[in-house]
Design a protein around this motif. Structure first.
Motif, PDB file in Angstrom:
ATOM      1  N   ARG A  48      76.079  18.633  17.971  1.00  0.00           N
ATOM      2  CA  ARG A  48      77.024  17.940  17.098  1.00  0.00           C
ATOM      3  C   ARG A  48      77.863  16.946  17.896  1.00  0.00           C
ATOM      4  O   ARG A  48      78.035  15.799  17.492  1.00  0.00           O
ATOM      5  CB  ARG A  48      77.914  18.967  16.402  1.00  0.00           C
ATOM      6  N   GLU A  49      78.353  17.369  19.042  1.00  0.00           N
ATOM      7  CA  GLU A  49      79.178  16.467  19.840  1.00  0.00           C
ATOM      8  C   GLU A  49      78.353  15.360  20.471  1.00  0.00           C
ATOM      9  O   GLU A  49      78.855  14.272  20.715  1.00  0.00           O
ATOM     10  CB  GLU A  49      79.944  17.264  20.882  1.00  0.00           C
ATOM     11  N   SER A  50      77.088  15.604  20.717  1.00  0.00           N
ATOM     12  CA  SER A  50      76.211  14.557  21.220  1.00  0.00           C
ATOM     13  C   SER A  50      76.019  13.468  20.173  1.00  0.00           C
ATOM     14  O   SER A  50      76.003  12.280  20.493  1.00  0.00           O
ATOM     15  CB  SER A  50      74.864  15.152  21.628  1.00  0.00           C
ATOM     16  N   VAL A  51      75.888  13.887  18.918  1.00  0.00           N
ATOM     17  CA  VAL A  51      75.781  12.905  17.827  1.00  0.00           C
ATOM     18  C   VAL A  51      77.070  12.086  17.724  1.00  0.00           C
ATOM     19  O   VAL A  51      77.035  10.856  17.594  1.00  0.00           O
ATOM     20  CB  VAL A  51      75.461  13.617  16.490  1.00  0.00           C
ATOM     21  N   ILE A  52      78.214  12.761  17.817  1.00  0.00           N
ATOM     22  CA  ILE A  52      79.493  12.059  17.751  1.00  0.00           C
ATOM     23  C   ILE A  52      79.631  11.091  18.921  1.00  0.00           C
ATOM     24  O   ILE A  52      80.060   9.947  18.751  1.00  0.00           O
ATOM     25  CB  ILE A  52      80.660  13.075  17.736  1.00  0.00           C
ATOM     26  N   ALA A  53      79.245  11.529  20.117  1.00  0.00           N
ATOM     27  CA  ALA A  53      79.326  10.656  21.288  1.00  0.00           C
ATOM     28  C   ALA A  53      78.410   9.447  21.134  1.00  0.00           C
ATOM     29  O   ALA A  53      78.758   8.334  21.530  1.00  0.00           O
ATOM     30  CB  ALA A  53      78.975  11.437  22.551  1.00  0.00           C
ATOM     31  N   GLY A  54      77.241   9.647  20.538  1.00  0.00           N
ATOM     32  CA  GLY A  54      76.334   8.519  20.298  1.00  0.00           C
ATOM     33  C   GLY A  54      76.940   7.506  19.346  1.00  0.00           C
ATOM     34  O   GLY A  54      76.826   6.287  19.550  1.00  0.00           O
ATOM     35  N   VAL A  55      77.596   7.993  18.293  1.00  0.00           N
ATOM     36  CA  VAL A  55      78.245   7.094  17.339  1.00  0.00           C
ATOM     37  C   VAL A  55      79.371   6.316  18.018  1.00  0.00           C
ATOM     38  O   VAL A  55      79.526   5.107  17.839  1.00  0.00           O
ATOM     39  CB  VAL A  55      78.771   7.887  16.122  1.00  0.00           C
ATOM     40  N   VAL A  56      80.161   7.011  18.826  1.00  0.00           N
ATOM     41  CA  VAL A  56      81.264   6.352  19.528  1.00  0.00           C
ATOM     42  C   VAL A  56      80.732   5.317  20.506  1.00  0.00           C
ATOM     43  O   VAL A  56      81.256   4.198  20.597  1.00  0.00           O
ATOM     44  CB  VAL A  56      82.149   7.403  20.243  1.00  0.00           C
ATOM     45  N   GLU A  57      79.700   5.649  21.253  1.00  0.00           N
ATOM     46  CA  GLU A  57      79.113   4.698  22.202  1.00  0.00           C
ATOM     47  C   GLU A  57      78.554   3.477  21.486  1.00  0.00           C
ATOM     48  O   GLU A  57      78.709   2.349  21.958  1.00  0.00           O
ATOM     49  CB  GLU A  57      78.011   5.376  23.024  1.00  0.00           C
ATOM     50  N   ALA A  58      77.931   3.686  20.353  1.00  0.00           N
ATOM     51  CA  ALA A  58      77.409   2.551  19.596  1.00  0.00           C
ATOM     52  C   ALA A  58      78.543   1.660  19.108  1.00  0.00           C
ATOM     53  O   ALA A  58      78.450   0.422  19.157  1.00  0.00           O
ATOM     54  CB  ALA A  58      76.570   3.046  18.418  1.00  0.00           C
ATOM     55  N   ARG A  59      79.617   2.261  18.658  1.00  0.00           N
ATOM     56  CA  ARG A  59      80.776   1.488  18.193  1.00  0.00           C
ATOM     57  C   ARG A  59      81.432   0.740  19.347  1.00  0.00           C
ATOM     58  O   ARG A  59      81.831  -0.414  19.202  1.00  0.00           O
ATOM     59  CB  ARG A  59      81.777   2.420  17.523  1.00  0.00           C
ATOM     60  N   LEU A  60      81.547   1.394  20.488  1.00  0.00           N
ATOM     61  CA  LEU A  60      82.131   0.723  21.655  1.00  0.00           C
ATOM     62  C   LEU A  60      81.254  -0.421  22.142  1.00  0.00           C
ATOM     63  O   LEU A  60      81.760  -1.431  22.630  1.00  0.00           O
ATOM     64  CB  LEU A  60      82.357   1.730  22.779  1.00  0.00           C
ATOM     65  N   ALA A  61      79.950  -0.277  22.001  1.00  0.00           N
ATOM     66  CA  ALA A  61      79.050  -1.355  22.411  1.00  0.00           C
ATOM     67  C   ALA A  61      79.261  -2.590  21.552  1.00  0.00           C
ATOM     68  O   ALA A  61      79.151  -3.716  22.029  1.00  0.00           O
ATOM     69  CB  ALA A  61      77.602  -0.890  22.335  1.00  0.00           C
ATOM     70  N   THR A  62      79.598  -2.404  20.279  1.00  0.00           N
ATOM     71  CA  THR A  62      79.845  -3.567  19.423  1.00  0.00           C
ATOM     72  C   THR A  62      81.220  -4.162  19.692  1.00  0.00           C
ATOM     73  O   THR A  62      81.425  -5.354  19.501  1.00  0.00           O
ATOM     74  CB  THR A  62      79.749  -3.189  17.932  1.00  0.00           C
ATOM     75  N   LEU A  63      82.172  -3.354  20.149  1.00  0.00           N
ATOM     76  CA  LEU A  63      83.527  -3.856  20.386  1.00  0.00           C
ATOM     77  C   LEU A  63      83.659  -4.606  21.699  1.00  0.00           C
ATOM     78  O   LEU A  63      84.554  -5.418  21.849  1.00  0.00           O
ATOM     79  CB  LEU A  63      84.524  -2.697  20.366  1.00  0.00           C
ATOM     80  N   ASP A  64      82.783  -4.356  22.659  1.00  0.00           N
ATOM     81  CA  ASP A  64      82.904  -5.012  23.951  1.00  0.00           C
ATOM     82  C   ASP A  64      82.783  -6.533  23.827  1.00  0.00           C
ATOM     83  O   ASP A  64      83.401  -7.264  24.593  1.00  0.00           O
ATOM     84  CB  ASP A  64      81.840  -4.489  24.911  1.00  0.00           C
ATOM     85  N   ALA A  65      82.007  -7.023  22.898  1.00  0.00           N
ATOM     86  CA  ALA A  65      81.821  -8.464  22.756  1.00  0.00           C
ATOM     87  C   ALA A  65      83.071  -9.135  22.209  1.00  0.00           C
ATOM     88  O   ALA A  65      83.274 -10.331  22.403  1.00  0.00           O
ATOM     89  CB  ALA A  65      80.642  -8.747  21.833  1.00  0.00           C
ATOM     90  N   HIS A  66      83.939  -8.384  21.544  1.00  0.00           N
ATOM     91  CA  HIS A  66      85.116  -8.975  20.924  1.00  0.00           C
ATOM     92  C   HIS A  66      86.354  -8.897  21.806  1.00  0.00           C
ATOM     93  O   HIS A  66      87.388  -9.447  21.448  1.00  0.00           O
ATOM     94  CB  HIS A  66      85.427  -8.272  19.598  1.00  0.00           C
ATOM     95  N   GLN A  67      86.264  -8.233  22.926  1.00  0.00           N
ATOM     96  CA  GLN A  67      87.438  -8.056  23.762  1.00  0.00           C
ATOM     97  C   GLN A  67      87.397  -9.010  24.945  1.00  0.00           C
ATOM     98  O   GLN A  67      86.348  -9.276  25.508  1.00  0.00           O
ATOM     99  CB  GLN A  67      87.512  -6.621  24.287  1.00  0.00           C
TER     100      GLN A  67
END
Length: 122
Positions: A48-67
Motif C-alpha cells: 500500500r505504501e509503495s503505491v502511495i510512494a509511486g503516486v507521490v513520485e509521479a506527482r513530484l516528477a510533474t512539478l519539477d518542470a514548474h519550479q
C-alpha cells in the motif's frame, strides 16, 4: 501384579510424553500462524505504501518542470552610523566597547557632558 503396574506406569509415561509433544506441536503451529499473519499484514502495508510512494513520485516528477530556483547572490549588510544606536544607549555602548578593549570602564565617566545650566536640564 507388578508387571501390570509397571506396564501401566510405562503406558502413563508414554501418554504423558505424547501429550507433551503434541502440545508443543500445537503451540508451534499457533506461533507460526501468528507469524505468517504478521508477515502478510506487513507485506500488505508495504505494498500500500509503495503505491502511495509511486503516486507521490509521479506527482513530484510533474512539478519539477514548474519550479525554478532563483539565486539572487549574496545579501550585503552595510554598517551605517545610524544603525549603531538602535538598541543600546550611549552608556551601554561605552561599556561594551570598554569590555571589548579589555579595560575596566570608569563608572563615573559619562558619554555625554552634563549641561551647564541646571535649570535647562529640567
Amino acid at each position: 501384579m507388578t508387571l501390570r503396574l509397571f506396564a501401566l506406569a510405562v503406558g502413563l509415561a508414554l501418554a504423558t510424553g505424547a501429550g507433551w509433544f503434541s502440545r508443543g506441536w500445537l503451540e508451534d503451529a499457533r506461533r507460526f500462524t501468528a507469524l505468517e499473519a504478521a508477515q502478510a499484514a506487513t507485506a500488505r502495508a508495504l505494498a500500500r505504501e509503495s503505491v502511495i510512494a509511486g503516486v507521490v513520485e509521479a506527482r513530484l516528477a510533474t512539478l519539477d518542470a514548474h519550479q525554478r530556483v532563483i539565486d539572487r547572490g549574496v545579501v550585503r549588510e552595510i554598517q551605517k552610523p545610524i544603525y549603531r544606536r538602535v538598541c543600546l544607549e550611549p552608556d551601554a555602548v561605552r561599556l561594551l566597547n570598554a569590555a571589548a578593549a579589555g579595560r575596566a570602564p570608569d563608572p563615573t565617566d559619562t558619554a555625554e557632558p552634563l549641561p551647564d545650566d541646571p535649570a535647562a536640564a529640567e
